[in-house]
Design a protein around this motif. Structure first.
Motif, mmCIF file in Angstrom:
data_model
loop_
_atom_site.group_PDB
_atom_site.id
_atom_site.type_symbol
_atom_site.label_atom_id
_atom_site.label_comp_id
_atom_site.label_asym_id
_atom_site.label_seq_id
_atom_site.Cartn_x
_atom_site.Cartn_y
_atom_site.Cartn_z
ATOM 1 N N MET A 129 0.844 -1.171 0.000
ATOM 2 C CA MET A 129 0.000 0.000 0.000
ATOM 3 C C MET A 129 0.888 1.232 0.000
ATOM 4 S SD MET A 129 -2.546 1.049 2.981
ATOM 5 C CE MET A 129 -4.179 1.217 2.559
ATOM 6 N N THR A 130 0.685 2.061 -0.893
ATOM 7 C CA THR A 130 1.475 3.277 -1.003
ATOM 8 C C THR A 130 0.670 4.432 -0.445
ATOM 9 O OG1 THR A 130 0.649 3.723 -3.206
ATOM 10 C CG2 THR A 130 2.700 2.459 -3.037
ATOM 11 N N GLU A 131 1.411 5.264 0.293
ATOM 12 C CA GLU A 131 0.741 6.422 0.879
ATOM 13 C C GLU A 131 0.849 7.575 -0.097
ATOM 14 O OE1 GLU A 131 1.669 7.500 4.874
ATOM 15 O OE2 GLU A 131 2.161 5.445 5.378
ATOM 16 N N THR A 132 -0.245 8.203 -0.299
ATOM 17 C CA THR A 132 -0.237 9.389 -1.148
ATOM 18 C C THR A 132 -0.655 10.574 -0.319
ATOM 19 O OG1 THR A 132 -2.520 9.000 -1.812
ATOM 20 C CG2 THR A 132 -0.806 8.070 -3.219
ATOM 21 N N LEU A 133 -0.072 11.692 -0.610
ATOM 22 C CA LEU A 133 -0.412 12.910 0.120
ATOM 23 C C LEU A 133 -1.741 13.435 -0.381
ATOM 24 C CD1 LEU A 133 2.996 14.816 0.198
ATOM 25 C CD2 LEU A 133 1.831 13.727 2.093
ATOM 26 N N HIS A 134 -2.417 14.057 0.493
ATOM 27 C CA HIS A 134 -3.659 14.727 0.118
ATOM 28 C C HIS A 134 -3.311 15.827 -0.868
ATOM 29 C CE1 HIS A 134 -7.304 17.166 0.577
ATOM 30 N NE2 HIS A 134 -7.881 16.029 0.974
ATOM 31 N N PRO A 135 -4.146 16.083 -1.801
ATOM 32 C CA PRO A 135 -3.804 17.109 -2.798
ATOM 33 C C PRO A 135 -3.623 18.499 -2.221
ATOM 34 C CG PRO A 135 -5.860 15.973 -3.389
ATOM 35 C CD PRO A 135 -5.374 15.385 -2.112
ATOM 36 N N ASN A 136 -4.292 18.793 -1.118
ATOM 37 C CA ASN A 136 -4.156 20.130 -0.525
ATOM 38 C C ASN A 136 -2.967 20.224 0.456
ATOM 39 O OD1 ASN A 136 -6.358 21.071 -1.921
ATOM 40 N ND2 ASN A 136 -7.808 20.632 -0.264
ATOM 41 N N ALA A 137 -2.311 19.102 0.788
ATOM 42 C CA ALA A 137 -1.186 19.100 1.726
ATOM 43 C C ALA A 137 0.058 19.656 1.057
ATOM 44 C CB ALA A 137 -0.910 17.689 2.210
ATOM 45 N N PRO A 138 0.916 20.359 1.823
ATOM 46 C CA PRO A 138 2.163 20.845 1.226
ATOM 47 C C PRO A 138 3.081 19.667 0.908
ATOM 48 C CG PRO A 138 2.099 21.329 3.566
ATOM 49 C CD PRO A 138 0.773 20.761 3.215
ATOM 50 N N HIS A 151 6.424 19.662 0.950
ATOM 51 C CA HIS A 151 7.630 19.619 1.773
ATOM 52 C C HIS A 151 7.210 19.861 3.223
ATOM 53 C CE1 HIS A 151 10.179 19.548 -1.723
ATOM 54 N NE2 HIS A 151 9.467 20.555 -2.230
ATOM 55 N N LEU A 152 7.051 18.793 4.015
ATOM 56 C CA LEU A 152 6.653 18.898 5.420
ATOM 57 C C LEU A 152 7.882 19.108 6.299
ATOM 58 C CD1 LEU A 152 4.023 16.030 5.571
ATOM 59 C CD2 LEU A 152 3.599 18.472 5.434
ATOM 60 N N PRO A 153 7.736 19.833 7.427
ATOM 61 C CA PRO A 153 8.871 19.991 8.348
ATOM 62 C C PRO A 153 9.290 18.640 8.933
ATOM 63 C CG PRO A 153 7.099 21.519 8.876
ATOM 64 C CD PRO A 153 6.573 20.591 7.843
ATOM 65 N N ALA A 154 10.534 18.588 9.433
ATOM 66 C CA ALA A 154 11.096 17.323 9.919
ATOM 67 C C ALA A 154 10.405 16.839 11.184
ATOM 68 C CB ALA A 154 12.578 17.498 10.161
ATOM 69 N N PHE A 155 9.819 17.738 11.983
ATOM 70 C CA PHE A 155 9.213 17.312 13.242
ATOM 71 C C PHE A 155 7.824 16.708 13.060
ATOM 72 C CE2 PHE A 155 8.325 21.832 12.803
ATOM 73 C CZ PHE A 155 6.950 21.888 12.969
ATOM 74 N N ILE A 156 7.259 16.755 11.889
ATOM 75 C CA ILE A 156 5.963 16.132 11.647
ATOM 76 C C ILE A 156 6.213 14.686 11.258
ATOM 77 C CG2 ILE A 156 3.919 16.119 10.188
ATOM 78 C CD1 ILE A 156 4.086 19.106 10.060
ATOM 79 N N THR A 157 5.595 13.768 11.999
ATOM 80 C CA THR A 157 5.814 12.341 11.770
ATOM 81 C C THR A 157 4.618 11.727 11.079
ATOM 82 O OG1 THR A 157 4.904 11.797 13.927
ATOM 83 C CG2 THR A 157 7.283 12.136 13.794
ATOM 84 N N ALA A 158 4.855 10.590 10.524
ATOM 85 C CA ALA A 158 3.779 9.853 9.861
ATOM 86 C C ALA A 158 2.877 9.242 10.918
ATOM 87 C CB ALA A 158 4.378 8.775 8.975
#
Length: 148
Positions: A1-10, A12-19
């Motif tokens: 299963m591949t994770e795809t970003l939401h179309p409205n999400a940036p 390039h996320l900052p490093a402190f944001i985790t999955a």
């Protein structure tokens, strides 16, 4: 299963944001720093708060117990006036009235001819009063016989 970003999400996320499901390392580090800061500030506060008591204890002041009680009262009531009074009382040298009065009492005993014991009687020892009373009665009878 591949994770795809939401179309409205940036993209390039900052490093402190985790999955989702991963450990948040930044939160753990901030929690440890917060616990360390609370412990350090608490330790400094208690050291500062007990400063008058330590000053009075170090210099062997007569009013040590009063300073200690004032420190406890100020700790529990958060009234800083008690702490300031304790600090001032810890810095003041109260005059020693006991030593000259004991010297005067010893001189009066010598003038009166009453024998001084090497160790003063213990005020909690109730048997210590009996020999003193016996000496006083003997001295009173001897004085009465000498004048008769």
């Amino acid at each position: 299963m591949t994770e795809t970003l939401h179309p409205n999400a940036p993209h390039h996320l900052p490093a402190f944001i985790t999955a989702p499901g991963d450990t948040d390392i930044f939160m753990v580090v901030v929690g440890l720093v917060l616990i360390g800061a609370v412990m350090t500030v608490g330790n400094l506060y208690l050291r500062l708060h007990s400063m008058p008591e330590r000053m009075a204890h170090k210099s062997r002041k007569l009013q040590f117990e009063i300073v200690a009680v004032l420190g406890l009262i100020s700790l529990f009531t958060h009234n800083h006036l008690f702490w300031v009074i304790g600090l001032l009382l810890a810095m003041v040298d109260l005059p020693d009235f006991g030593t000259p009065l004991r010297s005067i009492a010893g001189s009066v005993r010598t003038i009166a001819g009453v024998e001084q014991s090497a160790d003063p009687p213990d005020p909690t020892d109730h048997d210590a009063d009996r020999p003193v009373n016996a000496q006083r009665q003997t001295g009173a009878e001897g004085g009465a016989q000498g004048h008769a």
